[in-house]
Design an enzyme around this catalytic site. Structure first.
Site, mmCIF file in Angstrom:
data_model
loop_
_atom_site.group_PDB
_atom_site.id
_atom_site.type_symbol
_atom_site.label_atom_id
_atom_site.label_comp_id
_atom_site.label_asym_id
_atom_site.label_seq_id
_atom_site.Cartn_x
_atom_site.Cartn_y
_atom_site.Cartn_z
ATOM 1 N N ASP A 50 -27.287 3.110 35.144
ATOM 2 C CA ASP A 50 -28.497 3.453 35.565
ATOM 3 C C ASP A 50 -28.878 2.290 36.684
ATOM 4 O OD1 ASP A 50 -30.440 4.799 32.693
ATOM 5 O OD2 ASP A 50 -27.720 4.005 32.224
ATOM 6 N N GLU A 100 -38.077 3.116 35.195
ATOM 7 C CA GLU A 100 -37.877 2.945 33.596
ATOM 8 C C GLU A 100 -37.234 1.623 33.338
ATOM 9 O OE1 GLU A 100 -35.095 5.039 29.661
ATOM 10 O OE2 GLU A 100 -35.087 5.236 32.019
ATOM 11 N N ASP A 130 -36.428 7.773 37.623
ATOM 12 C CA ASP A 130 -35.528 7.851 36.485
ATOM 13 C C ASP A 130 -34.348 7.487 36.710
ATOM 14 O OD1 ASP A 130 -34.026 7.718 33.840
ATOM 15 O OD2 ASP A 130 -35.452 9.038 32.505
ATOM 16 N N ILE A 154 -31.168 6.942 35.818
ATOM 17 C CA ILE A 154 -30.562 8.371 35.098
ATOM 18 C C ILE A 154 -31.373 8.942 33.573
ATOM 19 C CG2 ILE A 154 -28.330 8.665 33.569
ATOM 20 C CD1 ILE A 154 -26.750 7.018 34.868
ATOM 21 N N ASP A 155 -32.294 10.174 33.588
ATOM 22 C CA ASP A 155 -31.801 10.599 32.728
ATOM 23 C C ASP A 155 -31.517 11.440 31.563
ATOM 24 O OD1 ASP A 155 -34.423 11.789 31.435
ATOM 25 O OD2 ASP A 155 -34.649 13.638 32.208
ATOM 26 N N THR A 210 -29.694 9.437 29.331
ATOM 27 C CA THR A 210 -28.464 8.633 29.223
ATOM 28 C C THR A 210 -27.223 9.253 28.761
ATOM 29 O OG1 THR A 210 -30.020 6.691 29.760
ATOM 30 C CG2 THR A 210 -27.303 6.369 28.985
ATOM 31 N N SER A 234 -32.172 15.896 29.777
ATOM 32 C CA SER A 234 -32.775 15.684 30.748
ATOM 33 C C SER A 234 -33.525 16.412 31.558
ATOM 34 C CB SER A 234 -31.680 15.488 31.990
ATOM 35 O OG SER A 234 -30.843 16.375 32.936
ATOM 36 N N LYS A 242 -34.027 20.892 31.898
ATOM 37 C CA LYS A 242 -34.718 21.735 31.620
ATOM 38 C C LYS A 242 -35.607 22.098 32.001
ATOM 39 C CE LYS A 242 -34.807 19.101 27.469
ATOM 40 N NZ LYS A 242 -34.128 18.160 28.126
ATOM 41 N N ARG A 294 -41.202 20.195 24.368
ATOM 42 C CA ARG A 294 -41.266 18.952 23.351
ATOM 43 C C ARG A 294 -41.743 18.661 22.585
ATOM 44 N NH1 ARG A 294 -36.564 14.534 26.314
ATOM 45 N NH2 ARG A 294 -37.501 12.546 25.482
ATOM 46 N N ASP A 329 -40.365 10.243 32.815
ATOM 47 C CA ASP A 329 -38.920 11.724 31.975
ATOM 48 C C ASP A 329 -39.898 13.051 32.129
ATOM 49 O OD1 ASP A 329 -37.387 9.941 30.646
ATOM 50 O OD2 ASP A 329 -38.651 9.749 28.491
#
Length: 322
Positions: free
Chosen positions: A47, A70, A122, A124-125, A127, A235, A238, A252, A267
């Site tokens: 990250d 982030e 982000d 690393i979306d 993690t 992540s 999708k 979501r 995100d």
């Protein structure tokens, strides 16, 4: 070359370079490479390294651009051994020999404030997916007056086709407002524009059940007549799956245990344009456009719904009736 073309060029190179670092870390990662932030969410050396690499690349070409990302380097500065490992990975990736202080400065370039035009990142979306050696995304978007104009989603572990078990892994989704969404391999091979599907009625949702209201998601899919099992994946990958037609819906809704939870802009911003430029539609659960100018979190929106477009009003109708 237009300014958006130049930003796209810089962003693609930066995300691909960050992907190299992430793949190396994921292959070599040990337990000590992860710490918990104050909100108890995990953050890894990848990250930090990914954010440093991308912020460096943007700042070199666009030094006046704001970056809203982030991570920050506060915890890293207090962990000498972790900072040393981040520094080693970043230097190896960029082919330089800079200090940990310099790398912390690059990371903290991401502490900008939302304004009329800014990048949101982000590094690393997903993690938790990354730590499981599974799916994650590097998500970068350029936003002007609240509208996403450019989105890059690097998905180093995502197969080019979910239906082919032997499929090559590693996708880069690139979307420019008004120009469509194009997919590349991580080696830069152009696979062409993608489009949503009008008939692949399948739900995509988070792998981690605590990230949303999974029970309600499944009820909605059932009411819509979805017969296939949901694709559960970490992540913003999708969004890519919806954009290339392997699912018709990504939803979501807030976890019932945390009804007041509001999503972070990084995100969803890149995924939003990837879906929209492929012919789909993205709103919150009430049908409102995602407000990316309300701060680091979308305080004026509840949940997120991304569809192939055709299904969108029907999905919102089902949600409102529940």
């Amino acid at each position: 070359m237009t300014i958006i073309d130049k930003k796209k060029q810089v962003a693609i190179k930066a995300v691909l370079k960050a992907g190299e670092l992430c793949k190396q870390v994921q292959a070599e990662m040990v337990l000590s490479d992860t710490i918990q932030k104050h909100d108890r969410s995990p953050v890894t050396i990848a990250d930090y390294g990914s954010q440093a690499v991308i912020c460096k690349a943007i700042s070199k070409v666009f030094p006046n651009d704001t970056i809203v990302a982030e991570e920050d380097a506060n915890s890293l500065k207090q962990n000498t051994s972790l900072l040393k490992r981040v520094t080693n990975y970043v230097n190896s990736t960029i082919g330089e020999n800079v200090t940990g202080t310099c790398i912390c400065d690059w990371i903290d370039r991401g502490m900008g404030v939302v304004n009329n035009s800014f990048w949101t990142l982000d590094p690393i979306d997903g993690t938790k997916g990354f730590r499981r050696q599974d799916q994650y995304a590097i998500a970068l978007a350029w936003i002007v007056d609240g509208n996403v104009e450019l989105g890059i989603l690097g998905c180093p572990n995502l197969p080019l086709s979910l239906d082919d078990s032997d499929s090559e892994r590693g996708c880069l989704f690139v979307a420019v407002r008004g120009k469509g969404t194009v997919v590349y391999t991580l080696e830069g091979r152009n696979l062409g524009k993608i489009r949503v599907s009008e008939n692949n009625y399948r739900l995509a949702e988070s792998f981690e059940s605590t990230h949303g209201d999974s029970s309600t998601h499944h009820k909605i899919a059932k009411q819509l007549g979805f017969n296939k099992s949901p694709i559960q994946i970490d992540s913003q990958a999708k969004y890519g799956i919806v954009a290339r037609g392997e699912a018709a819906l990504y939803i979501r809704l807030p976890n019932p245990k945390f009804p007041d939870y509001r999503e972070c802009i990084w995100d969803h911003a890149a995924g939003l344009i990837v879906v929209e430029e492929a012919g789909g539609k993205v709103t919150d659960a009430n049908g409102k456009p995602l407000n990316l100018l309300s701060g680091r979190r979308m305080t004026e929106n509840r949940g997120v719904v991304a569809t192939n477009g055709t299904l969108h009003e029907q999905v919102l109708s089902v949600i409102s009736s529940m």
